[in-house]
Design an enzyme around this catalytic site. Structure first.
Site, PDB file in Angstrom:
ATOM      1  N   HIS A   1       0.898  -1.174  -0.146  1.00  0.00           N
ATOM      2  CA  HIS A   1      -0.098  -0.106  -0.258  1.00  0.00           C
ATOM      3  C   HIS A   1       1.013   1.289  -0.030  1.00  0.00           C
ATOM      4  CE1 HIS A   1      -3.646   2.349   1.056  1.00  0.00           C
ATOM      5  NE2 HIS A   1      -2.767   3.174   1.595  1.00  0.00           N
ATOM      6  N   GLU A   2       1.942   1.233   0.971  1.00  0.00           N
ATOM      7  CA  GLU A   2       2.583   2.395   1.122  1.00  0.00           C
ATOM      8  C   GLU A   2       3.552   2.757  -0.216  1.00  0.00           C
ATOM      9  OE1 GLU A   2       1.652   4.708   3.031  1.00  0.00           O
ATOM     10  OE2 GLU A   2       0.595   3.335   4.341  1.00  0.00           O
TER      11      GLU A   2
ATOM     12  N   GLU B   1      -4.588   7.865  -3.075  1.00  0.00           N
ATOM     13  CA  GLU B   1      -5.084   6.557  -2.553  1.00  0.00           C
ATOM     14  C   GLU B   1      -5.357   5.480  -3.755  1.00  0.00           C
ATOM     15  OE1 GLU B   1      -4.886   6.127   0.411  1.00  0.00           O
ATOM     16  OE2 GLU B   1      -5.913   4.235   1.145  1.00  0.00           O
TER      17      GLU B   1
ATOM     18  N   HIS C   1       1.722   4.669  -2.565  1.00  0.00           N
ATOM     19  CA  HIS C   1       1.787   5.856  -2.706  1.00  0.00           C
ATOM     20  C   HIS C   1       3.378   6.630  -2.788  1.00  0.00           C
ATOM     21  CE1 HIS C   1      -1.704   6.772  -0.542  1.00  0.00           C
ATOM     22  NE2 HIS C   1      -1.724   5.718   0.471  1.00  0.00           N
TER      23      HIS C   1
HETATM   24 ZN    ZN Z   1      -3.119   5.130   1.712  1.00  0.00          ZN
END
Ligand code: ZN
Length: 484
Positions: free
Chosen positions: A239-240, A269, A243
């Site tokens: 997830h990170e 996101e 980003h």
């Molecule tokens: Zn996030």
């Protein structure tokens, strides 16, 4: 980043004073009348003929942020800053004791100040829009309400069908022993494989996972490890990393200007969810990565097949806590918050009634009743920090991720084949070209129009979830198509 990773507890007070001073200086400079004069001069520049030119985008965004900052009275800015620091402290205490009455007066004050903030900034239709605009420029509560209602109408029955399905995946394999140093090694390997550049970034441990850009070639990710849980750290890092790939894909030549910044939280996101869920939880991804994972965790994964593992990482368990939620229930958690904060701002919901209203929505959408407020309306830090209007960006991100993936799949001639052989470069290049390098040039709805010719849409996300969960839980949907 330092505050969340290595700052000793004793240093927190001095750091808070430093941050307060910086915030004050920033506000003074941001509202300096000379900026307004320079923006007036710049408005007539020859570049204004092309609204997509980098200079025009920068002037537009600097004007937008200057106007917002100068509309807010300095007294309100100071009052909000004080309240945010007090309210966070009280929220922590309230959550620890699971006692809403501790947080109640601070939430009431926060809603009152947020109303004042919205009124000072101004809005066309709804107060909420003035707050939402900071996180998702161009979005309105009216358009999101309509879109989210359609999403809810499809998700509630999906979650219910999954809950009642006789077929359930066995996810016990994910709770075997996964040594922390090996988890870190494997997560870094996966992040690097999908394109995260570790010469311009790093991964550390923190209580709350996040991605933070310190400079144009310095992107910091964090995660947390649990030796009896594979999911938390691995998918947290994916997830990170999503980003981080967005941050690393911004145009360095524009660093420090809006053209070199991420356009919105929703688009940010969309990038994290795309890599975490659409790619990272796909069968193709594990066809490539499971053999590597078996090499790193021979004891835990030696006897595990790829289908079994893919099903385990896609287990759905309706839960009370948003940050622990799986892909199919996550948006329902967001919808609860979006509806409640709109009602609070509009004056349709009294702060006293928040716990009751919260619990009712959890029953209606997820079929669960929080046993206490710590697991209910006190679970998130957002409202105590003044982040009202922030929650919907999580769901915007999930919807955009599905739309972007569909288009990439079409234009790249099938993503699964690429992912299955560990070739992530074409997808990353596609995202760089279509999204990252534009900085703040196109707001999220414009990006969608340019990429897939349509509007922000809930249907690709619903189709993706149905296609994924149908075989795992033995569900059937007419016209179902399977992508990756
Ligand atoms: Zn996030």
């Amino acid at each position: 980043w330092d505050e969340q990773t290595y700052l000793p507890a004793g240093g927190a007070e001095h750091r808070a004073a430093q941050l307060e001073m910086l915030a004050k200086l920033t506000h003074e400079r941001r509202t300096d009348p000379r900026i307004g004069e320079l923006l007036d001069t710049a408005a007539d520049g020859e570049w204004s003929a092309d609204p997509a030119a980098p200079e025009a985008v920068n002037v537009r965004e600097w004007r937008r942020s200057y106007d917002r900052a100068t509309k807010l009275p300095a007294s309100l800015v100071a009052e909000l800053a004080r309240l945010e620091s007090q309210a966070q402290h009280q929220w922590m205490e309230a959550r620890r004791r699971s006692d809403f009455s501790i947080f109640r007066p601070f939430l009431a004050k926060m809603i009152e100040l947020k109303r004042q903030e919205a009124d000072a900034v101004g809005y066309k239709a709804a107060r909420y829009d003035a707050l939402l605009d900071q996180y998702e420029p161009g979005a309105t509560s009216a358009s999101l309400t309509e879109l989210f209602a359609k999403l809810r109408a499809d998700l509630v029955p999906l979650v219910q069908a999954i809950a009642e399905a006789p077929k359930k995946p066995d996810d016990s394999v994910l709770q075997r022993h996964y040594p922390v140093d090996r988890q870190q090694h494997f997560a870094e390997m996966a992040a690097a494989a999908v394109g995260f550049d570790f010469t311009k970034g790093r991964l550390d441990v923190a209580a709350h996972p996040f991605c933070s850009s310190v400079g144009p070639a310095d992107c910091r990710l964090t995660t947390r490890y649990n030796p009896r849980d594979f999911i938390e750290a691995f998918f947290g890092v994916m997830h990170e990393t999503g980003h981080g790939l967005y941050e690393q894909g911004l145009d360095r030549d524009f660093f420090g200007t809006p053209m070199g910044e991420a356009v919105s939280l929703g688009v940010h996101e969309s990038q994290s969810r795309l890599w975490e869920n659409t790619v990272g939880r796909s069968l193709a991804f594990w066809e490539f990565f499971l053999p590597l994972a078996r090499g790193v965790f021979p004891q835990a994964l030696g006897d595990v097949g790829v289908e079994e593992f893919h099903q385990a990482v896609n287990t759905v368990k309706p839960s009370l806590i948003r940050v622990e939620a799986d892909e199919s229930t996550y948006n329902l958690h967001v919808l609860v918050r979006f509806e409640l904060e709109q009602a609070l701002l509009a004056g349709d919901l009294a702060v006293d009634d928040v716990p009751t209203a919260w619990n009712q929505k959890y029953r209606d959408y997820l079929g669960l009743t929080p046993p206490d407020d710590a697991q209910g309306c006190l679970q998130d830090i957002h409202w105590s920090c003044g982040l009202v209007g922030y929650f919907p960006t999580y769901t915007i991100g999930n919807m955009l991720a599905a739309q972007f993936t569909n288009k990439a799949d079409e234009e790249l001639g099938g993503l699964s084949a690429l992912v299955r052989r560990g070739d992530f470069r074409p997808l990353l290049d596609w995202l760089r070209t279509k999204i990252h390098r534009h900085g703040m040039r196109y707001y999220s709805a414009d990006l969608v129009r340019r990429i897939d010719g349509g509007e922000p849409d809930h249907r690709p996300l619903v189709a993706e979830l149905r296609a994924k969960y149908a075989p795992i839980y033995g569900l059937y949907y007419a016209g179902m198509d399977v992508s990756i």
